[in-house]
Design a protein around this motif. Structure first.
Motif, PDB file in Angstrom:
ATOM      1  N   HIS A   1       0.850  -1.198   0.000  1.00  0.00           N
ATOM      2  CA  HIS A   1       0.000   0.000   0.000  1.00  0.00           C
ATOM      3  C   HIS A   1       0.885   1.247   0.000  1.00  0.00           C
ATOM      4  O   HIS A   1       2.029   1.221   0.466  1.00  0.00           O
TER       5      HIS A   1
ATOM      6  N   TYR B   1       0.930   3.646   1.867  1.00  0.00           N
ATOM      7  CA  TYR B   1       1.319   4.141   3.192  1.00  0.00           C
ATOM      8  C   TYR B   1       2.481   3.354   3.790  1.00  0.00           C
ATOM      9  O   TYR B   1       2.878   3.606   4.924  1.00  0.00           O
TER      10      TYR B   1
ATOM     11  N   ASP C   1      -3.591   1.609  -4.090  1.00  0.00           N
ATOM     12  CA  ASP C   1      -4.572   1.920  -3.045  1.00  0.00           C
ATOM     13  C   ASP C   1      -5.335   0.632  -2.693  1.00  0.00           C
ATOM     14  O   ASP C   1      -5.048  -0.444  -3.240  1.00  0.00           O
ATOM     15  N   SER C   2      -6.295   0.744  -1.805  1.00  0.00           N
ATOM     16  CA  SER C   2      -7.001  -0.462  -1.339  1.00  0.00           C
ATOM     17  C   SER C   2      -7.721  -1.188  -2.472  1.00  0.00           C
ATOM     18  O   SER C   2      -7.773  -2.418  -2.476  1.00  0.00           O
TER      19      SER C   2
ATOM     20  N   ASN D   1     -12.187  -0.788   4.768  1.00  0.00           N
ATOM     21  CA  ASN D   1     -11.465  -0.788   6.052  1.00  0.00           C
ATOM     22  C   ASN D   1     -12.340  -1.347   7.165  1.00  0.00           C
ATOM     23  O   ASN D   1     -12.750  -0.659   8.097  1.00  0.00           O
TER      24      ASN D   1
ATOM     25  N   SER E   1     -12.300   4.191  -1.142  1.00  0.00           N
ATOM     26  CA  SER E   1     -12.485   5.630  -1.373  1.00  0.00           C
ATOM     27  C   SER E   1     -12.397   5.964  -2.861  1.00  0.00           C
ATOM     28  O   SER E   1     -12.836   7.030  -3.275  1.00  0.00           O
TER      29      SER E   1
ATOM     30  N   HIS F   1      -6.249  10.280  10.059  1.00  0.00           N
ATOM     31  CA  HIS F   1      -6.901  11.337   9.277  1.00  0.00           C
ATOM     32  C   HIS F   1      -7.690  12.322  10.130  1.00  0.00           C
ATOM     33  O   HIS F   1      -7.838  13.480   9.757  1.00  0.00           O
TER      34      HIS F   1
ATOM     35  N   HIS G   1      -7.492  13.334   1.786  1.00  0.00           N
ATOM     36  CA  HIS G   1      -8.198  12.045   1.723  1.00  0.00           C
ATOM     37  C   HIS G   1      -9.568  12.230   2.381  1.00  0.00           C
ATOM     38  O   HIS G   1      -9.678  12.932   3.403  1.00  0.00           O
TER      39      HIS G   1
ATOM     40  N   GLU H   1     -11.152  10.603   4.377  1.00  0.00           N
ATOM     41  CA  GLU H   1     -11.254  10.209   5.792  1.00  0.00           C
ATOM     42  C   GLU H   1     -10.958  11.386   6.728  1.00  0.00           C
ATOM     43  O   GLU H   1     -11.111  11.265   7.943  1.00  0.00           O
TER      44      GLU H   1
ATOM     45  N   SER I   1      -9.091   9.404  -2.978  1.00  0.00           N
ATOM     46  CA  SER I   1      -8.324   8.274  -2.446  1.00  0.00           C
ATOM     47  C   SER I   1      -6.837   8.530  -2.691  1.00  0.00           C
ATOM     48  O   SER I   1      -6.471   9.453  -3.444  1.00  0.00           O
ATOM     49  N   THR I   2      -5.997   7.697  -2.126  1.00  0.00           N
ATOM     50  CA  THR I   2      -4.553   7.861  -2.348  1.00  0.00           C
ATOM     51  C   THR I   2      -4.263   7.838  -3.856  1.00  0.00           C
ATOM     52  O   THR I   2      -3.503   8.663  -4.353  1.00  0.00           O
TER      53      THR I   2
HETATM   54  P1  13P Z   1      -6.964   4.216  -0.022  1.00  0.00           P
HETATM   55  O1  13P Z   1      -7.850   3.154  -0.512  1.00  0.00           O
HETATM   56  O2  13P Z   1      -7.341   5.589  -0.482  1.00  0.00           O
HETATM   57  O3  13P Z   1      -5.539   3.907  -0.352  1.00  0.00           O
HETATM   58  O4  13P Z   1      -7.089   4.321   1.565  1.00  0.00           O
HETATM   59  C1  13P Z   1      -6.669   3.324   2.417  1.00  0.00           C
HETATM   60  C2  13P Z   1      -6.586   3.737   3.812  1.00  0.00           C
HETATM   61  O5  13P Z   1      -6.328   2.986   4.707  1.00  0.00           O
HETATM   62  C3  13P Z   1      -6.844   5.110   4.098  1.00  0.00           C
HETATM   63  O6  13P Z   1      -6.549   5.374   5.390  1.00  0.00           O
END
Ligand code: 13P
Ligand code: SF4
Length: 312
Positions: A22, A24, A38-39, A112, A127, A173, A196, A198, A212-213
Protein backbone atom coordinates in the motif's frame (compact mmCIF):
# COMPACT_ATOMS: atom_id res chain seq x y z
CA UNK A 1 20.20 -3.85 3.22
CA UNK A 2 21.32 -4.93 -0.28
CA UNK A 3 21.65 -8.52 0.94
CA UNK A 4 18.25 -8.40 2.55
CA UNK A 5 16.64 -7.14 -0.65
CA UNK A 6 18.38 -9.87 -2.67
CA UNK A 7 17.30 -12.51 -0.15
CA UNK A 8 13.67 -11.35 -0.37
CA UNK A 9 13.81 -11.41 -4.18
CA UNK A 10 15.27 -14.92 -4.06
CA UNK A 11 12.62 -16.26 -1.67
CA UNK A 12 9.89 -14.62 -3.72
CA UNK A 13 11.07 -16.45 -6.84
CA UNK A 14 11.54 -19.81 -5.09
CA UNK A 15 8.08 -19.69 -3.54
CA UNK A 16 6.20 -18.09 -6.45
CA UNK A 17 5.10 -15.26 -4.16
CA UNK A 18 3.86 -11.79 -5.03
CA UNK A 19 4.41 -8.77 -2.79
CA UNK A 20 1.58 -6.24 -2.73
CA UNK A 21 2.19 -2.91 -1.00
CA UNK A 22 0.00 0.00 0.00
CA UNK A 23 1.04 3.63 -0.58
CA UNK A 24 1.32 4.14 3.19
CA UNK A 25 4.12 1.60 3.55
CA UNK A 26 7.67 2.68 4.32
CA UNK A 27 9.52 3.66 1.12
CA UNK A 28 11.78 0.60 1.24
CA UNK A 29 8.74 -1.70 1.21
CA UNK A 30 7.11 0.22 -1.63
CA UNK A 31 10.36 -0.18 -3.57
CA UNK A 32 10.48 -3.97 -3.23
CA UNK A 33 6.75 -4.59 -3.78
CA UNK A 34 5.66 -6.03 -7.15
CA UNK A 35 2.65 -3.76 -7.09
CA UNK A 36 1.99 -0.62 -5.05
CA UNK A 37 -1.49 0.82 -4.94
CA UNK A 38 -4.57 1.92 -3.04
CA UNK A 39 -7.00 -0.46 -1.34
CA UNK A 40 -8.99 -1.07 -4.51
CA UNK A 41 -5.90 -1.89 -6.58
CA UNK A 42 -4.62 -4.25 -3.87
CA UNK A 43 -7.90 -6.18 -3.94
CA UNK A 44 -7.91 -6.22 -7.74
CA UNK A 45 -4.33 -7.55 -7.92
CA UNK A 46 -5.03 -10.14 -5.24
CA UNK A 47 -8.08 -11.35 -7.17
CA UNK A 48 -6.12 -11.94 -10.36
CA UNK A 49 -2.66 -13.04 -9.27
CA UNK A 50 -1.36 -16.44 -10.27
CA UNK A 51 1.18 -16.51 -7.44
CA UNK A 52 0.86 -19.22 -4.79
CA UNK A 53 1.63 -16.85 -1.94
CA UNK A 54 0.41 -13.27 -1.51
CA UNK A 55 2.42 -11.14 0.88
CA UNK A 56 0.22 -8.21 1.83
CA UNK A 57 2.34 -5.27 2.92
CA UNK A 58 -0.43 -3.19 4.34
CA UNK A 59 -2.73 -3.82 7.27
CA UNK A 60 -4.74 -6.80 8.47
CA UNK A 61 -8.04 -6.00 6.71
CA UNK A 62 -6.18 -5.84 3.37
CA UNK A 63 -4.77 -9.33 4.04
CA UNK A 64 -8.23 -10.58 4.97
CA UNK A 65 -9.72 -9.19 1.77
CA UNK A 66 -7.04 -11.00 -0.25
CA UNK A 67 -7.67 -14.24 1.66
CA UNK A 68 -11.44 -14.00 1.18
CA UNK A 69 -10.90 -13.50 -2.56
CA UNK A 70 -8.29 -16.28 -2.81
CA UNK A 71 -9.15 -18.91 -0.18
CA UNK A 72 -6.81 -21.47 -1.78
CA UNK A 73 -3.76 -19.23 -1.55
CA UNK A 74 -1.51 -18.55 1.36
CA UNK A 75 -1.81 -14.90 2.41
CA UNK A 76 0.98 -13.58 4.62
CA UNK A 77 1.42 -10.27 6.42
CA UNK A 78 4.81 -9.17 7.73
CA UNK A 79 3.33 -8.12 11.09
CA UNK A 80 0.07 -9.53 12.41
CA UNK A 81 -0.27 -6.51 14.74
CA UNK A 82 -0.77 -4.19 11.75
CA UNK A 83 -4.41 -3.37 12.46
CA UNK A 84 -6.53 -0.33 11.64
CA UNK A 85 -8.19 2.07 14.09
CA UNK A 86 -11.05 2.60 11.64
CA UNK A 87 -11.76 -1.13 11.31
CA UNK A 88 -11.50 -1.37 15.12
CA UNK A 89 -14.12 1.37 15.48
CA UNK A 90 -16.71 -1.03 14.04
CA UNK A 91 -16.99 -4.29 16.02
CA UNK A 92 -19.02 -6.88 14.08
CA UNK A 93 -21.48 -7.62 16.92
CA UNK A 94 -22.39 -3.94 17.34
CA UNK A 95 -22.62 -3.42 13.59
CA UNK A 96 -24.89 -6.49 13.32
CA UNK A 97 -27.21 -4.90 15.89
CA UNK A 98 -27.22 -1.59 13.95
CA UNK A 99 -28.06 -3.42 10.72
CA UNK A 100 -30.81 -5.36 12.49
CA UNK A 101 -32.36 -2.13 13.73
CA UNK A 102 -32.66 -0.90 10.11
CA UNK A 103 -33.93 -3.91 8.18
CA UNK A 104 -35.05 -1.84 5.16
CA UNK A 105 -31.54 -0.46 4.53
CA UNK A 106 -28.91 -1.54 2.03
CA UNK A 107 -25.57 -1.93 3.79
CA UNK A 108 -22.51 -0.34 2.19
CA UNK A 109 -19.22 -0.87 4.00
CA UNK A 110 -15.86 0.71 3.45
CA UNK A 111 -13.13 -1.84 2.77
CA UNK A 112 -11.47 -0.79 6.05
CA UNK A 113 -13.50 -3.33 8.01
CA UNK A 114 -13.04 -6.86 9.29
CA UNK A 115 -14.24 -9.80 7.19
CA UNK A 116 -16.96 -10.29 9.83
CA UNK A 117 -18.35 -6.81 9.09
CA UNK A 118 -18.09 -7.41 5.35
CA UNK A 119 -20.15 -10.57 5.89
CA UNK A 120 -23.01 -8.27 7.07
CA UNK A 121 -22.66 -6.03 4.02
CA UNK A 122 -24.38 -5.79 0.63
CA UNK A 123 -21.55 -4.06 -1.19
CA UNK A 124 -18.04 -3.04 -0.18
CA UNK A 125 -16.50 0.23 -1.38
CA UNK A 126 -13.11 1.91 -1.25
CA UNK A 127 -12.49 5.63 -1.37
CA UNK A 128 -11.80 5.29 -5.12
CA UNK A 129 -15.24 3.93 -5.99
CA UNK A 130 -17.50 4.91 -3.03
CA UNK A 131 -19.21 7.80 -4.81
CA UNK A 132 -19.95 5.86 -7.99
CA UNK A 133 -21.14 2.78 -6.12
CA UNK A 134 -23.47 4.82 -3.90
CA UNK A 135 -24.78 6.59 -7.01
CA UNK A 136 -25.41 3.24 -8.68
CA UNK A 137 -28.30 2.80 -6.20
CA UNK A 138 -31.63 4.43 -6.76
CA UNK A 139 -31.96 7.89 -5.15
CA UNK A 140 -34.50 6.69 -2.62
CA UNK A 141 -32.67 3.54 -1.56
CA UNK A 142 -32.13 3.70 2.18
CA UNK A 143 -28.46 3.10 2.90
CA UNK A 144 -26.36 2.36 5.95
CA UNK A 145 -22.77 3.44 5.40
CA UNK A 146 -20.02 2.28 7.72
CA UNK A 147 -17.70 2.69 9.38
CA UNK A 148 -16.09 6.02 8.42
CA UNK A 149 -18.30 8.99 9.35
CA UNK A 150 -16.04 11.41 7.45
CA UNK A 151 -16.02 9.49 4.18
CA UNK A 152 -19.77 8.81 4.59
CA UNK A 153 -20.47 12.49 5.30
CA UNK A 154 -18.40 13.51 2.30
CA UNK A 155 -20.26 11.09 0.00
CA UNK A 156 -23.57 12.39 1.38
CA UNK A 157 -22.48 15.95 0.61
CA UNK A 158 -21.42 15.28 -2.99
CA UNK A 159 -24.31 12.97 -3.89
CA UNK A 160 -27.13 14.66 -1.98
CA UNK A 161 -27.89 11.34 -0.26
CA UNK A 162 -28.76 10.97 3.36
CA UNK A 163 -27.04 7.71 4.25
CA UNK A 164 -27.19 6.58 7.83
CA UNK A 165 -23.60 6.74 9.09
CA UNK A 166 -21.75 4.51 11.51
CA UNK A 167 -19.78 6.69 13.92
CA UNK A 168 -16.24 5.49 13.19
CA UNK A 169 -13.04 7.24 12.14
CA UNK A 170 -9.34 6.81 11.45
CA UNK A 171 -7.00 8.17 14.11
CA UNK A 172 -4.50 9.41 11.49
CA UNK A 173 -6.90 11.34 9.28
CA UNK A 174 -8.95 12.74 12.15
CA UNK A 175 -5.95 14.52 13.60
CA UNK A 176 -5.28 16.93 10.70
CA UNK A 177 -6.19 20.38 11.89
CA UNK A 178 -7.67 23.27 9.92
CA UNK A 179 -5.47 25.75 11.84
CA UNK A 180 -2.23 23.99 10.93
CA UNK A 181 -3.18 23.68 7.27
CA UNK A 182 -4.27 27.32 7.11
CA UNK A 183 -0.94 28.28 8.67
CA UNK A 184 0.89 26.18 6.08
CA UNK A 185 -1.14 27.81 3.31
CA UNK A 186 -0.05 31.22 4.64
CA UNK A 187 3.57 30.16 4.23
CA UNK A 188 2.92 28.58 0.81
CA UNK A 189 0.02 30.54 -0.70
CA UNK A 190 0.55 28.91 -4.09
CA UNK A 191 0.07 25.38 -2.71
CA UNK A 192 -3.01 23.29 -3.43
CA UNK A 193 -4.40 21.09 -0.66
CA UNK A 194 -4.89 17.40 -1.46
CA UNK A 195 -7.00 15.59 1.15
CA UNK A 196 -8.20 12.04 1.72
CA UNK A 197 -11.96 11.81 2.40
CA UNK A 198 -11.25 10.21 5.79
CA UNK A 199 -10.27 13.72 7.00
CA UNK A 200 -12.81 15.74 8.99
CA UNK A 201 -15.29 17.80 6.98
CA UNK A 202 -13.68 21.10 8.06
CA UNK A 203 -10.39 19.94 6.49
CA UNK A 204 -12.17 18.68 3.36
CA UNK A 205 -13.78 22.11 2.93
CA UNK A 206 -10.27 23.60 2.69
CA UNK A 207 -9.12 21.05 0.13
CA UNK A 208 -8.68 21.73 -3.58
CA UNK A 209 -8.83 18.01 -4.36
CA UNK A 210 -10.48 15.27 -2.28
CA UNK A 211 -9.78 11.66 -3.18
CA UNK A 212 -8.32 8.27 -2.45
CA UNK A 213 -4.55 7.86 -2.35
CA UNK A 214 -4.63 6.79 -6.01
CA UNK A 215 -6.80 9.77 -6.98
CA UNK A 216 -4.57 12.28 -5.19
CA UNK A 217 -1.50 10.76 -6.83
CA UNK A 218 -3.17 10.84 -10.24
CA UNK A 219 -4.04 14.52 -9.83
CA UNK A 220 -0.48 15.44 -8.84
CA UNK A 221 0.98 13.48 -11.77
CA UNK A 222 -1.37 15.29 -14.15
CA UNK A 223 -0.47 18.72 -12.68
CA UNK A 224 3.19 18.50 -11.62
CA UNK A 225 3.68 22.27 -11.89
CA UNK A 226 1.81 22.90 -8.61
CA UNK A 227 3.03 22.75 -5.01
CA UNK A 228 0.94 20.49 -2.78
CA UNK A 229 0.02 20.23 0.87
CA UNK A 230 -0.91 16.59 1.36
CA UNK A 231 -3.49 15.76 4.04
CA UNK A 232 -3.26 12.02 4.23
CA UNK A 233 -0.79 9.50 5.64
CA UNK A 234 2.64 10.79 4.64
CA UNK A 235 3.77 7.48 3.09
CA UNK A 236 2.03 8.55 -0.13
CA UNK A 237 4.71 11.22 -0.58
CA UNK A 238 7.18 8.48 -1.54
CA UNK A 239 5.30 7.61 -4.75
CA UNK A 240 4.30 11.24 -5.39
CA UNK A 241 7.90 12.39 -5.20
CA UNK A 242 9.04 9.44 -7.31
CA UNK A 243 6.53 10.19 -10.06
CA UNK A 244 6.98 13.99 -9.85
CA UNK A 245 10.61 14.59 -8.84
CA UNK A 246 10.45 18.37 -9.53
CA UNK A 247 7.26 18.97 -7.53
CA UNK A 248 7.18 20.17 -3.94
CA UNK A 249 4.98 18.02 -1.72
CA UNK A 250 4.48 19.19 1.84
CA UNK A 251 2.97 16.71 4.30
CA UNK A 252 0.12 18.38 6.20
CA UNK A 253 1.52 18.78 9.69
CA UNK A 254 0.22 16.72 12.58
CA UNK A 255 -1.97 18.59 15.07
CA UNK A 256 0.65 18.01 17.73
CA UNK A 257 4.03 19.01 16.33
CA UNK A 258 5.87 16.68 18.73
CA UNK A 259 4.36 13.52 17.24
CA UNK A 260 4.58 11.73 13.91
CA UNK A 261 0.85 11.15 13.92
CA UNK A 262 0.47 11.82 10.20
CA UNK A 263 2.06 8.37 9.91
CA UNK A 264 -0.13 5.31 10.48
CA UNK A 265 1.57 3.40 13.28
CA UNK A 266 -0.01 0.18 11.99
CA UNK A 267 1.16 0.58 8.41
CA UNK A 268 4.65 1.43 9.62
CA UNK A 269 4.99 -1.81 11.59
CA UNK A 270 6.05 -3.60 8.42
CA UNK A 271 9.79 -3.63 7.79
CA UNK A 272 12.11 -5.31 5.30
CA UNK A 273 13.34 -7.64 8.06
CA UNK A 274 9.79 -8.74 8.89
CA UNK A 275 9.02 -9.13 5.20
CA UNK A 276 12.03 -11.42 4.83
CA UNK A 277 11.08 -13.47 7.92
CA UNK A 278 7.48 -13.85 6.82
CA UNK A 279 8.47 -15.12 3.36
CA UNK A 280 11.05 -17.46 4.85
CA UNK A 281 8.77 -18.89 7.56
CA UNK A 282 5.51 -18.48 5.61
CA UNK A 283 4.11 -16.86 8.71
CA UNK A 284 2.22 -14.92 10.04
CA UNK A 285 -0.58 -16.22 7.87
CA UNK A 286 -4.03 -14.67 7.54
CA UNK A 287 -6.91 -17.03 8.22
CA UNK A 288 -10.62 -16.29 7.86
CA UNK A 289 -13.41 -18.49 9.18
CA UNK A 290 -14.76 -20.20 6.01
CA UNK A 291 -18.38 -19.39 6.94
CA UNK A 292 -17.52 -15.72 7.34
CA UNK A 293 -15.45 -15.78 4.14
CA UNK A 294 -18.33 -17.28 2.18
CA UNK A 295 -20.55 -14.34 3.16
CA UNK A 296 -17.82 -11.68 2.90
CA UNK A 297 -16.75 -12.62 -0.62
CA UNK A 298 -20.07 -11.60 -2.20
CA UNK A 299 -19.98 -7.86 -1.37
CA UNK A 300 -16.28 -7.72 -2.29
CA UNK A 301 -16.91 -9.41 -5.66
CA UNK A 302 -19.82 -7.08 -6.20
CA UNK A 303 -17.50 -4.11 -5.66
CA UNK A 304 -14.95 -5.55 -8.11
CA UNK A 305 -17.64 -6.17 -10.73
CA UNK A 306 -19.10 -2.65 -10.45
CA UNK A 307 -15.59 -1.14 -10.51
CA UNK A 308 -14.70 -3.12 -13.64
CA UNK A 309 -17.91 -1.94 -15.30
CA UNK A 310 -17.06 1.64 -14.39
CA UNK A 311 -13.49 1.24 -15.64
CA UNK A 312 -12.02 1.88 -12.18
P1 13P B 1 -6.96 4.22 -0.02
O1 13P B 1 -7.85 3.15 -0.51
O2 13P B 1 -7.34 5.59 -0.48
O3 13P B 1 -5.54 3.91 -0.35
O4 13P B 1 -7.09 4.32 1.56
C1 13P B 1 -6.67 3.32 2.42
C2 13P B 1 -6.59 3.74 3.81
O5 13P B 1 -6.33 2.99 4.71
C3 13P B 1 -6.84 5.11 4.10
O6 13P B 1 -6.55 5.37 5.39
FE1 SF4 C 1 -6.57 2.37 9.12
FE2 SF4 C 1 -6.18 4.97 9.26
FE3 SF4 C 1 -4.09 3.37 9.14
FE4 SF4 C 1 -5.68 3.71 6.97
S1 SF4 C 1 -4.37 5.24 7.95
S2 SF4 C 1 -4.90 1.77 7.78
S3 SF4 C 1 -7.67 3.94 7.98
S4 SF4 C 1 -5.58 3.47 10.82
Amino acid sequence: MKNLIEAIEQLKKEKNAVILGHYYQKGEIQEIADYVGDSLALAQWAAKTEADIIVMCGVHFMGETAKVLCPQKKVLVPDMAAGCSLADSCPADKFAQFVKEHPDHTVISYVNTTAAVKALTDVVVTSTNARQIVESFDKDTKIIFGPDRNLGGYINSVTGRNMLLWDGACHVHEQFSVEKIVEMKRQHPEALVLAHPECKSAVLKLADVVGSTAALLKYAVAHPQNTYIVATESGILHEMQKKCPQTTFLPAPPADSTCACNECSYMRLNTLEKLYDCLKNESPEITVDPEVAEKAVRPIQRMLEISARLGL
